[in-house]
Design an enzyme around this catalytic site. Structure first.
Site, PDB file in Angstrom:
ATOM      1  N   CYS A  95       4.163 -20.303  11.095  1.00 38.86           N
ATOM      2  CA  CYS A  95       4.110 -19.731  12.438  1.00 38.86           C
ATOM      3  C   CYS A  95       2.696 -19.229  12.728  1.00 38.86           C
ATOM      4  O   CYS A  95       1.885 -19.069  11.827  1.00 38.86           O
ATOM      5  CB  CYS A  95       5.070 -18.568  12.527  1.00 38.86           C
ATOM      6  SG  CYS A  95       6.722 -18.994  11.986  1.00 38.86           S
ATOM      7  N   GLU A 137       0.278 -44.306   4.179  1.00 36.63           N
ATOM      8  CA  GLU A 137      -0.213 -43.525   5.318  1.00 36.63           C
ATOM      9  C   GLU A 137       0.285 -44.122   6.637  1.00 36.63           C
ATOM     10  O   GLU A 137       0.732 -43.394   7.534  1.00 36.63           O
ATOM     11  CB  GLU A 137      -1.752 -43.474   5.277  1.00 36.63           C
ATOM     12  CG  GLU A 137      -2.432 -42.841   6.463  1.00 36.63           C
ATOM     13  CD  GLU A 137      -2.023 -41.398   6.749  1.00 36.63           C
ATOM     14  OE1 GLU A 137      -1.300 -40.788   5.943  1.00 36.63           O
ATOM     15  OE2 GLU A 137      -2.398 -40.895   7.829  1.00 36.63           O
ATOM     16  N   TRP A 179       7.671 -21.722  13.770  1.00 29.17           N
ATOM     17  CA  TRP A 179       8.196 -22.923  13.138  1.00 29.17           C
ATOM     18  C   TRP A 179       9.371 -22.421  12.309  1.00 29.17           C
ATOM     19  O   TRP A 179       9.188 -21.672  11.355  1.00 29.17           O
ATOM     20  CB  TRP A 179       7.143 -23.599  12.255  1.00 29.17           C
ATOM     21  CG  TRP A 179       7.646 -24.879  11.657  1.00 29.17           C
ATOM     22  CD1 TRP A 179       7.653 -26.112  12.261  1.00 29.17           C
ATOM     23  CD2 TRP A 179       8.207 -25.069  10.352  1.00 29.17           C
ATOM     24  NE1 TRP A 179       8.203 -27.043  11.414  1.00 29.17           N
ATOM     25  CE2 TRP A 179       8.558 -26.437  10.235  1.00 29.17           C
ATOM     26  CE3 TRP A 179       8.465 -24.225   9.279  1.00 29.17           C
ATOM     27  CZ2 TRP A 179       9.133 -26.976   9.092  1.00 29.17           C
ATOM     28  CZ3 TRP A 179       9.047 -24.758   8.136  1.00 29.17           C
ATOM     29  CH2 TRP A 179       9.367 -26.116   8.046  1.00 29.17           C
ATOM     30  N   ASN A 219       4.801 -14.567   9.640  1.00 25.65           N
ATOM     31  CA  ASN A 219       4.578 -15.946   9.183  1.00 25.65           C
ATOM     32  C   ASN A 219       4.881 -15.979   7.697  1.00 25.65           C
ATOM     33  O   ASN A 219       4.507 -15.055   6.971  1.00 25.65           O
ATOM     34  CB  ASN A 219       3.113 -16.343   9.438  1.00 25.65           C
ATOM     35  CG  ASN A 219       2.766 -17.703   8.858  1.00 25.65           C
ATOM     36  OD1 ASN A 219       3.620 -18.576   8.754  1.00 25.65           O
ATOM     37  ND2 ASN A 219       1.508 -17.890   8.485  1.00 25.65           N
ATOM     38  N   GLY A 220       5.577 -17.017   7.223  1.00 24.33           N
ATOM     39  CA  GLY A 220       5.904 -17.104   5.798  1.00 24.33           C
ATOM     40  C   GLY A 220       7.386 -16.865   5.565  1.00 24.33           C
ATOM     41  O   GLY A 220       8.182 -16.892   6.508  1.00 24.33           O
ATOM     42  N   LYS A 251       1.301 -28.401  12.730  1.00 28.84           N
ATOM     43  CA  LYS A 251       0.028 -28.941  12.253  1.00 28.84           C
ATOM     44  C   LYS A 251      -0.389 -28.306  10.934  1.00 28.84           C
ATOM     45  O   LYS A 251      -1.000 -28.941  10.091  1.00 28.84           O
ATOM     46  CB  LYS A 251      -1.040 -28.698  13.333  1.00 28.84           C
ATOM     47  CG  LYS A 251      -2.402 -29.260  13.022  1.00 28.84           C
ATOM     48  CD  LYS A 251      -2.416 -30.758  13.184  1.00 28.84           C
ATOM     49  CE  LYS A 251      -3.738 -31.391  12.811  1.00 28.84           C
ATOM     50  NZ  LYS A 251      -3.560 -32.800  12.411  1.00 28.84           N
ATOM     51  N   LYS A 260       2.748 -42.296   9.461  1.00 26.11           N
ATOM     52  CA  LYS A 260       2.454 -42.188  10.898  1.00 26.11           C
ATOM     53  C   LYS A 260       3.674 -42.607  11.716  1.00 26.11           C
ATOM     54  O   LYS A 260       4.050 -41.954  12.681  1.00 26.11           O
ATOM     55  CB  LYS A 260       1.277 -43.082  11.323  1.00 26.11           C
ATOM     56  CG  LYS A 260      -0.080 -42.838  10.717  1.00 26.11           C
ATOM     57  CD  LYS A 260      -0.693 -41.497  10.952  1.00 26.11           C
ATOM     58  CE  LYS A 260      -0.282 -40.480   9.955  1.00 26.11           C
ATOM     59  NZ  LYS A 260      -1.118 -39.348   9.740  1.00 26.11           N
ATOM     60  N   HIS A 270      12.151 -54.924  -7.375  1.00 28.22           N
ATOM     61  CA  HIS A 270      12.850 -54.082  -8.362  1.00 28.22           C
ATOM     62  C   HIS A 270      13.915 -53.214  -7.699  1.00 28.22           C
ATOM     63  O   HIS A 270      14.317 -52.201  -8.241  1.00 28.22           O
ATOM     64  CB  HIS A 270      11.837 -53.218  -9.124  1.00 28.22           C
ATOM     65  CG  HIS A 270      10.887 -54.048  -9.936  1.00 28.22           C
ATOM     66  ND1 HIS A 270      11.260 -54.671 -11.097  1.00 28.22           N
ATOM     67  CD2 HIS A 270       9.601 -54.402  -9.710  1.00 28.22           C
ATOM     68  CE1 HIS A 270      10.230 -55.354 -11.583  1.00 28.22           C
ATOM     69  NE2 HIS A 270       9.209 -55.211 -10.753  1.00 28.22           N
ATOM     70  N   GLU A 297       6.648 -40.100  11.416  1.00 25.45           N
ATOM     71  CA  GLU A 297       6.337 -38.804  11.986  1.00 25.45           C
ATOM     72  C   GLU A 297       6.432 -38.764  13.507  1.00 25.45           C
ATOM     73  O   GLU A 297       6.953 -37.814  14.078  1.00 25.45           O
ATOM     74  CB  GLU A 297       4.897 -38.503  11.541  1.00 25.45           C
ATOM     75  CG  GLU A 297       4.384 -37.168  11.826  1.00 25.45           C
ATOM     76  CD  GLU A 297       3.012 -36.942  11.202  1.00 25.45           C
ATOM     77  OE1 GLU A 297       2.327 -37.912  10.814  1.00 25.45           O
ATOM     78  OE2 GLU A 297       2.617 -35.778  11.121  1.00 25.45           O
ATOM     79  N   ARG A 311       0.586 -24.377  15.067  1.00 27.03           N
ATOM     80  CA  ARG A 311       1.239 -23.889  13.846  1.00 27.03           C
ATOM     81  C   ARG A 311       2.757 -23.903  13.940  1.00 27.03           C
ATOM     82  O   ARG A 311       3.450 -23.531  12.992  1.00 27.03           O
ATOM     83  CB  ARG A 311       0.773 -22.450  13.552  1.00 27.03           C
ATOM     84  CG  ARG A 311      -0.729 -22.345  13.365  1.00 27.03           C
ATOM     85  CD  ARG A 311      -1.122 -20.910  13.146  1.00 27.03           C
ATOM     86  NE  ARG A 311      -0.878 -20.495  11.786  1.00 27.03           N
ATOM     87  CZ  ARG A 311      -1.760 -20.559  10.800  1.00 27.03           C
ATOM     88  NH1 ARG A 311      -2.953 -21.050  11.024  1.00 27.03           N
ATOM     89  NH2 ARG A 311      -1.452 -20.152   9.598  1.00 27.03           N
TER      90      ARG A 311
HETATM   91  C1  AGP Z   1      -0.060 -35.919   8.824  1.00 26.73           C
HETATM   92  O1  AGP Z   1       0.048 -36.725   9.941  1.00 26.73           O
HETATM   93  C2  AGP Z   1       0.804 -34.782   8.720  1.00 26.73           C
HETATM   94  N1  AGP Z   1       1.049 -34.095   9.902  1.00 26.73           N
HETATM   95  C3  AGP Z   1       0.849 -34.000   7.434  1.00 26.73           C
HETATM   96  O2  AGP Z   1       1.329 -34.875   6.473  1.00 26.73           O
HETATM   97  C4  AGP Z   1      -0.444 -33.317   6.927  1.00 26.73           C
HETATM   98  O3  AGP Z   1      -1.363 -34.266   6.522  1.00 26.73           O
HETATM   99  C5  AGP Z   1      -0.072 -32.379   5.766  1.00 26.73           C
HETATM  100  O4  AGP Z   1       0.791 -31.379   6.246  1.00 26.73           O
HETATM  101  C6  AGP Z   1      -1.253 -31.753   5.088  1.00 26.73           C
HETATM  102  O5  AGP Z   1      -2.013 -30.985   5.967  1.00 26.73           O
HETATM  103  P1  AGP Z   1      -3.471 -30.523   5.587  1.00 26.73           P
HETATM  104  O6  AGP Z   1      -4.307 -31.732   5.484  1.00 26.73           O
HETATM  105  O7  AGP Z   1      -3.886 -29.612   6.696  1.00 26.73           O
HETATM  106  O8  AGP Z   1      -3.366 -29.811   4.279  1.00 26.73           O
END
Ligand code: AGP
Length: 606
Positions: free
Chosen positions: A2, A479, A72, A98-99, A601, A483, A502, A486, A27
């Site tokens: 958060c 990766e 969050w 937060n936390g 984020k 994407k 496998h 997500e 956040r």
């Molecule tokens: C990537 O598109 C993500 N939103 C997520 O996997 C991100 O890379 C991950 O949470 C790590 O974040 P950071 O690089 O700020 O540590």
């Protein structure tokens, strides 16, 4: 994860907090809320949904100070009741948080036995009730007593109706900073040390359960034993401006298009006849004596780390593994004192990455942070740091940070190759020259975005995808799959192409497309066979291949050709194709691209 923000000072606290919330919304955006003190009473407004929802119902009398929160969700559903701030029974105290309070269930039961009336399902509300229980006129002492009962990693910001000039803040293993403006007329508390608005600020970072009592232009701090302490501050320019999409429909698209520039920013000034990093405070001897490297990170940053591990093995001849941070921290042999630990994080605030970094430090490893945010916890806490210089990344879906991480890791592996003498000068110069061509290659891919959009339209109706690749293309495909998951909410699994037979190949049929990342010369024949294997099971195949690899055309249904490059540099252009493919599929499916559901984020809980 958060966002916590608070303001006391000469400006209108409500307006400053609203700006704070818009800057901290990355956040978490499950709900937002503000509370403030006006004429001896706490007023508040909170609402499920994004900040825009809160703004629709906002109504406050003039406030003396205010705290603001963007959530969050961890404990309790996403609804108005669970939105912060939370209060004690008499509405004298407001708390944002937060936390995670790890012993929340036991504390909740205790309070319920004492007949407390709880209005939410959150762990935060427990804290408000505990503070009220211990309050005898001194808010700092009451918070300190409550802290003795709390387990976990968290930050808290508290106000009390009878203390209209005080923001009381604390943090335990969780980022929280306090800023005083240069002329001492205001005090700000923020989860993000880059989110202060004004000119210059003197910023302190709270840690280890320290408690700060912040007033207009002054701050008193006590340690976990309630002893008064003086903390060293850092001067930080508070020139934060909320970034703009600059005409693009989404931040994600803008950030994809920025990559030719951001990659250059990551390499310019870092090489001439060899590689050097101006900001690197660690001595060459540390790297000379490194016998093993462990890269840690989460999500996209861990995928960059996996490619970085291949760079380091190829160019520096050092055994390198890349581990998910949340796992690495529990593996004692991985983090031995002879290991250089490279922690990668765009935000520099990811809780799992920081926890693994702390563990590595405890075990005597030298630590190097790769980060995009200069005042972040990672940069402050690692022994040395390399900055990505990609500029703020606003889209939750990371794009430009990834290619800047690759660029920095590529250069770092050349740097290690120099130190370890595993690279000849001639090869070093060739590799540097080739890196210079990458921005132009990406430009070429971006110029062909309409072709990728057409392919995305064709594949957008599918609910399941396999992504496969070999060597450098394996983490690249992971990766690309991330994407797609997500932002499009479709099932996309990345696999080493050799592993499909496998087990996973059993899933394939005409409704299960495979995206084959083929731009790795060393394994071209093998990936061609893998493409034939999946075609034989009736799965549609889209191949992303190097220009010269025309044989793939006969096997795949669709091919997107990228410029030829050596294997180690092929992840760049291949990645951009994956980013645009995910973007256009999400668009086609009508998904919310910059702030996908359930995500944030910056992931500041473990
Ligand atoms: C990537 O598109 C993500 N939103 C997520 O996997 C991100 O890379 C991950 O949470 C790590 O974040 P950071 O690089 O700020 O540590």
């Amino acid at each position: 994860m958060c966002g916590v923000f608070g303001y006391v000072g000469a400006r209108d606290p409500l307006q400053v907090c609203l700006t704070g919330l818009s800057a901290l919304e990355y956040r978490g955006y499950d709900s937002t809320g503000i509370a403030g003190i006006s004429q001896g009473k706490i007023s508040f407004c909170k609402k499920a949904g994004k900040l825009s929802e809160l703004k629709k119902v906002l109504s406050f009398p003039p406030l003396e100070l205010a705290i603001a929160h963007t959530r969050w969700a961890t404990h309790g559903k996403v609804n108005d009741q669970n939105a912060h701030p939370h209060f004690d029974a008499s509405h004298s105290i407001a708390v944002i948080h937060n936390g995670i309070i790890e012993n929340f269930s036991a504390l909740r039961e205790e309070l319920l036995r004492e007949k407390a009336l709880l209005a939410s399902e959150t762990d935060t509300e427990i804290v408000a009730h505990l503070i009220a229980k211990y309050y005898k006129g001194d808010l700092v002492r009451a918070l300190h007593s409550a802290m003795q009962r709390l387990k976990g990693a968290f930050s808290l910001l508290v106000i009390h109706k009878d203390h209209p000039g005080e923001l009381v803040a604390t943090a335990r293993d969780c980022p929280l900073s306090v800023a005083l403006d240069a002329v001492r007329t205001e005090g700000i508390v923020s989860s993000d040390p880059n989110v202060f608005f004004g000119t210059n600020f003197d910023v302190i970072f709270l840690k280890a359960s320290e408690i700060a009592c912040v007033r207009k232009g002054s701050v008193d701090v006590v340690d976990s034993e309630l002893r008064k302490i003086t903390k060293k501050s850092e001067r930080i320019a508070g020139s934060f401006t909320v970034p703009s999409k600059e005409g693009f429909e989404h931040y994600m698209l803008k950030e994809i298009y920025e990559q030719p520039i951001t990659i250059q920013k990551a390499f310019l000034g870092r090489y001439a006849r060899g590689v050097s990093f101006e900001e690197l405070s660690l001595q060459d001897a540390v790297f000379r004596n490194t016998s093993k490297i462990c890269i840690i990170g989460c999500g996209t940053s861990s995928h960059a780390g996996s490619i970085g591990a291949l760079f380091l093995e190829e160019f520096a001849g050092v055994f390198t593994s890349c581990e998910i941070a949340s796992e690495a921290r529990y593996r004692p042999l991985l983090l031995s004192p002879d290991t250089l630990v490279i922690a990668i994080s765009q935000s520099g605030e990811t809780a799992d990455t920081l926890a693994a970094l702390h563990e590595a430090k405890k075990r005597g490893c030298t630590t190097l942070g790769l980060c995009n945010v200069k005042n972040s916890a990672l940069v402050r806490e690692a022994d040395g740091a390399l900055l990505l210089q990609a500029g703020p990344e606003m889209s939750v879906c990371s794009t430009k940070a990834f290619t800047s991480q690759l660029t920095t890791l590529f250069l770092f592996s050349l740097f290690m190759g120099q130190i370890k003498k595993t690279l000849t000068q001639e090869r070093l110069l060739l590799l540097q020259e080739e890196l210079k061509t990458i921005p132009a290659q990406i430009e070429q891919v971006i110029n062909r975005a309409p072709e990728i959009q057409r392919l995305a339209k064709k594949y957008a109706r599918h609910e399941n995808f396999f992504f496969m690749g070999r060597r450098y293309m394996f983490p690249t495909c992971l990766e690309a799959a991330l994407k797609l998951k997500e932002i499009s909410y479709v099932n996309a699994n990345g696999y080493p192409a050799g592993e499909l037979k496998h087990g996973p190949i059993a899933l394939l049929d005409a409704h299960f497309p495979v995206i084959a990342f083929c731009a790795n010369r060393q394994t071209e024949e093998k990936i061609l066979s893998n493409v034939m294997e999946v075609k034989a099971r009736g799965a549609p195949v889209l191949a992303i291949a190097s220009d010269h690899f025309k044989q793939i055309q006969k096997a795949a249904d669709d091919v997107f050709y990228i410029p030829d490059s050596s294997d180690s540099l092929a992840p760049f252009a291949s990645t951009v194709v994956g980013q645009l493919f995910a973007y256009y599929i999400a668009k086609e499916r009508g998904c919310e691209i910059d702030q996908p559901r359930n995500l944030a984020k910056s992931v500041t809980v473990e």
